[in-house]
Design a protein around this motif. Sequence first.
Motif, PDB file in Angstrom:
ATOM      1  N   ARG A  10       0.816  -1.215   0.000  1.00 42.46           N
ATOM      2  CA  ARG A  10       0.000   0.000   0.000  1.00 42.46           C
ATOM      3  C   ARG A  10       0.842   1.253   0.000  1.00 42.46           C
ATOM      4  O   ARG A  10       0.358   2.352  -0.199  1.00 42.46           O
ATOM      5  CB  ARG A  10      -0.963  -0.039   1.179  1.00 42.46           C
ATOM      6  N   ASP A  54      -1.641   6.361 -13.186  1.00 41.91           N
ATOM      7  CA  ASP A  54      -2.446   5.234 -12.690  1.00 41.91           C
ATOM      8  C   ASP A  54      -1.663   4.426 -11.663  1.00 41.91           C
ATOM      9  O   ASP A  54      -2.219   3.991 -10.651  1.00 41.91           O
ATOM     10  CB  ASP A  54      -2.846   4.312 -13.850  1.00 41.91           C
ATOM     11  N   VAL A  55      -0.401   4.212 -11.933  1.00 36.76           N
ATOM     12  CA  VAL A  55       0.420   3.437 -11.006  1.00 36.76           C
ATOM     13  C   VAL A  55       0.465   4.124  -9.652  1.00 36.76           C
ATOM     14  O   VAL A  55       0.245   3.502  -8.609  1.00 36.76           O
ATOM     15  CB  VAL A  55       1.851   3.251 -11.583  1.00 36.76           C
ATOM     16  N   ARG A  72      -1.578   6.182  -8.310  1.00 34.63           N
ATOM     17  CA  ARG A  72      -2.878   6.225  -7.635  1.00 34.63           C
ATOM     18  C   ARG A  72      -3.258   4.883  -7.027  1.00 34.63           C
ATOM     19  O   ARG A  72      -4.166   4.795  -6.208  1.00 34.63           O
ATOM     20  CB  ARG A  72      -3.958   6.716  -8.607  1.00 34.63           C
ATOM     21  N   ARG A  73      -2.528   3.839  -7.422  1.00 37.51           N
ATOM     22  CA  ARG A  73      -2.806   2.530  -6.846  1.00 37.51           C
ATOM     23  C   ARG A  73      -2.378   2.445  -5.386  1.00 37.51           C
ATOM     24  O   ARG A  73      -2.769   1.547  -4.656  1.00 37.51           O
ATOM     25  CB  ARG A  73      -1.999   1.478  -7.608  1.00 37.51           C
ATOM     26  N   TYR A  74      -1.489   3.315  -4.962  1.00 39.59           N
ATOM     27  CA  TYR A  74      -0.933   3.212  -3.612  1.00 39.59           C
ATOM     28  C   TYR A  74      -1.529   4.261  -2.687  1.00 39.59           C
ATOM     29  O   TYR A  74      -1.843   5.368  -3.107  1.00 39.59           O
ATOM     30  CB  TYR A  74       0.596   3.331  -3.671  1.00 39.59           C
ATOM     31  N   SER A 117     -10.429   2.774   0.086  1.00 42.36           N
ATOM     32  CA  SER A 117     -10.267   1.947  -1.106  1.00 42.36           C
ATOM     33  C   SER A 117     -10.010   0.495  -0.719  1.00 42.36           C
ATOM     34  O   SER A 117     -10.453  -0.413  -1.396  1.00 42.36           O
ATOM     35  CB  SER A 117      -9.136   2.492  -1.980  1.00 42.36           C
TER      36      SER A 117
END
Lengths: 647, 370
Positions: free
Chosen positions: A536, A580-581, A583-585, A642
């Motif tokens: 995360r 995008d990468v 925002r994944r964390y 999320s």
Amino acid sequence: MTALEPSTTPGSSAPGGLAKSVVALDRVVIRLAGDSGDGMQLTGNRFTSETASFGNDLSTLPNFPAEIRAPTGTLPGVSSFQLHFADHDIMTPGDAPDVLVAMNPAALRANLGDLPGGGLVIADSDEFTPRNLAKVGYATNPLEDGSLDGWQVVAVPLTSMTLEALKDTGLGKKEAERSKNMFTLGLLSWMYHRPTEGTVRFLERQFRRKPEIAAANIAAFRAGYNYGETTEAFAVSYEIKPAPMAPGRYRNISGNQALALGLVAAGQRAGLPVFLGAYPITPASDILHELSRHKSFGVRTFQAEDEIAGIGSALGASFGGALGVTTTSGPGVSLKSEALGLAVMTELPLVVVDVQRGGPSTGLPTKTEQSDLLQAMFGRNGEAPLPVIAPRSPGDCFDAALEAARIALKYRTPVMLLSDGYLANGAEPWAVPDVEDLPDLSVDFATEPNGATADGTPEFLPYLRDPQTLARPWAVPGTAGMQHRIGGLEKADKSGNISYDPANHDLMTRLRQAKVDGIAADIPATDVDDPTGSARVAVIGWGSTYGPIGAACRRIRRSGREVAQIHLRHISPFPADLGDVLRRYDRVVCPEMNLGQLALLLRARYLVDVQSHTQVRGLPFRAAELAAVVQDVIDSTTPTASTGGTQ
Amino acid sequence: MTTSPHVHDLGMPGTSIDANIQQAIADSVATQGEKQTALKAKDMKTDQEVRWCPGCGDYVILNAVQSFLPSLGIAREDMVIVSGIGCSSRFPYYMNTYGMHSIHGRAPAIATGLAASRPDLSVWVVTGDGDALSIGGNHLIHALRRNVNMTILLFNNRIYGLTKGQYSPTSEVGKVTKSTPMGSLDHPFNPVSLAVGADATFVGRAMDSDRKGLTEVLRQAAEHEGTALVEIYQNCNIFNDGAFDLLKDSSTGPMWTIPLVHGQPLVFGPDGASCVVRDDFGGLRIAETNQVDASEIVVHDATREDPSYAFALSRLSSQDLRYTPMGVFRAVRKPTYDRMMADQLEEARTGSPGDLGALLAGNDTWTVSA
Ligand SMILES: Cc1ncc(C[n+]2csc(CCOP(=O)(O)OP(=O)(O)O)c2C)c(N)n1
Ligand code: SF4
Ligand SMILES: [Mg+2]
């Protein structure tokens, strides 16, 4: 593993039947420190070569003063070389040494603070004279006054033993004393079971024209080795097994060397002559030195009168059909700014190498930093975008140079390649690539008109772009019927004639930006190392922080936590999926050797709350410190919506 | 390939230009037809509207150059004109050759890279007094000492034209301009002295309006192998009108102009009344011809190796332009940088032709087997 031939010295079978034990280690960090005149860099490089050929993975950190010869025996004159080697894949030169070799009191004083308690100090006791001690403010001899009780200390009269070993050579005392670094190298070679014949060959080669000096150095080297074997001072030697590496042929390589070879290879793969225009500056000069030795590859090197002429000549050569290259460090980039704008405007291929060093102005010439990123991105008048890429390790400088050349040639643009002092001088094992596997960089020069005038006469339009790449045609002087004029004034779309038309300027400004932005479609997706896929917190870096960040992530994972490492080679443009990468964390940490330049770009571009962690000490990050910082972030990250499953 | 003296004869193809560049040239010739070397002045013109002020001296120089260049027998595509910034530096746009209008002062550096990597080209630099001697002074002196094969035309109007009339490094002391309302304070450069001081192998001076004299100096400069500097006095009729009238005016010109003709005695002025003789300390001075013995009069020799003579000649003129030598001061042969660079490459190649695989591997490799 090859040891020295049992030498003629009878002592090689230990007197008194001394039993020597061998201890196996998985990794060691050694720091050699001495006066700038003591040859520590050479000693370090030799030990590195021995270690490389033995098959350990390794990483080095040379650290030397900006002064060529600061006064002997003083703190400013201390030069050091740190080598980390291991039986496994490693990523940094090590946070702290396990072993400190101190050739004089100044070297001890300057480096002891970095040596953890219990670490080994090997000191040349001959140099701990009252005079030398006084020079660095030691009131009493630390080798004797108990102040080093928290460390293991082996005081060895390295100088006098060297003199003793060379007494029959006929060399004067001063001359003979110079070989004490080789004596030391011999001793360390014994301690760590290093192969020695490479050093012997090296010394023979190096002093080809002075055989007596070669012989003395070899004798000192052997004497040091034999001393280790026979003395009671060292009861243990260490074995560090070779690291498993992918099959292949390896060599040891420094960043500057790799970068220079990458440029030669780029010229060869493009089928173009390389032209380097450069003005000497630390830590970039070695690229000029290296390239000037490769004339047989059609590489022309031009030592210009200043950095402006360096880039100017390179751009002139590019106009003529060469792969123009200019190499420098930050202060030189400042001088090149205006010409970089000309390169942007004329849309000619050009590789601009900035081996970053510390600080503004003259700053810290021999130290490392990443503080030219924003200068590389924006340091020009007007909207003058250009691609920026950065290598992540010494060996990677080769691939990065090829990539810079690829983009420059394909998109007809100046490309900024951001190396730094740590990559430049650091070394690591490098898998020698097969020439056939290198990318094909061949270019097509324009040789025929691509348009027609109103009356149908064929004409050459130098700014009629390739619809895919938006690159303009490259027609070199000498090509018949293609005469055209380029320059710094705004160009009319397609024809390239001077144009002051407002709409045209707006169009051309956007086209130049679109051309650079479009490169995002032609580079790999973001490099993400997230072994479980469920981390995360991500740590993002660029350039030479790759190693320390990678090492920090490994530590964190060993502690049972999850973390992702994102590493950027392309900073302009960013990889298309980067937003995008990120925002994944939940949390993104960005360690940099500046005050947060990449973080600023990422926050501006993606509106992601990147947390900056910065240090500008002129040295690479320590993995343990980084790990602690990131661990705190991980431990303070509470589950968010999320992951809480609002979907 | 052209064989004009201005361009190096490359001998074997591929010795100096890379094969791909040569291939592109060959391809273009295949589709566009043979290289045209029989050209006329009109062939040198472009469709771009010339944008200098009406009456500017730059027009006459442009015309002279356009008329002269075809006589070299070099194809247009083999010529490149690189300029800096200034009114004069607009020049490349009006010439149907390859060209680069670069940035202020840097043209000699850019041309150096081009000429050093492409000895097959005829490379020209067009620059102004501010461009060449102020912001670009460093590049100029180094280009001159290096002797790269190129010809530098320095349009000296003794003023900054493009920025609307500030004094320049060649303006006379006391010049009143927008930036020096009470007169300029700094002493000007004499560009010829500067060039000779930098060991230039060719230095000449000509007047914009003197088509014949200008063409002659251009011809010699073009034929010279190495860096040639030609200072061209150019009238800026807007900001420094009449700057050279002393030399142009038929009533005063002959009195103050010293024509330099190789092999001829330096006699000048109405009825040859004045001459140049040797002075103390290796200098030269002006004398009245009838007051000296003919043997004392200096016979001009532009080929003297020692630059002191050319320097002394350049010092005859003062900043008010009295006693200004016009013509070729110095033309000596020295190896050119581009040629020597090509030779080093050739030598390295014959010694050990580049083997990339071997280079990448270096001297010390080890193998990890599967
Ligand atoms: C870096 C930079 N500084 C300043 C200028 C402004 N500038 C343009 S031309 C010029 C002087 C030109 O004088 P000169 O070389 O004598 O050319 P002329 O216009 O007289 O032909 C100046 C100061 C510029 N274009 N770029
Ligand atoms: S300002 Fe002077 S130099 Fe410039 S174009 Fe006008 S007349 Fe010529
Ligand atoms: Mg001017």
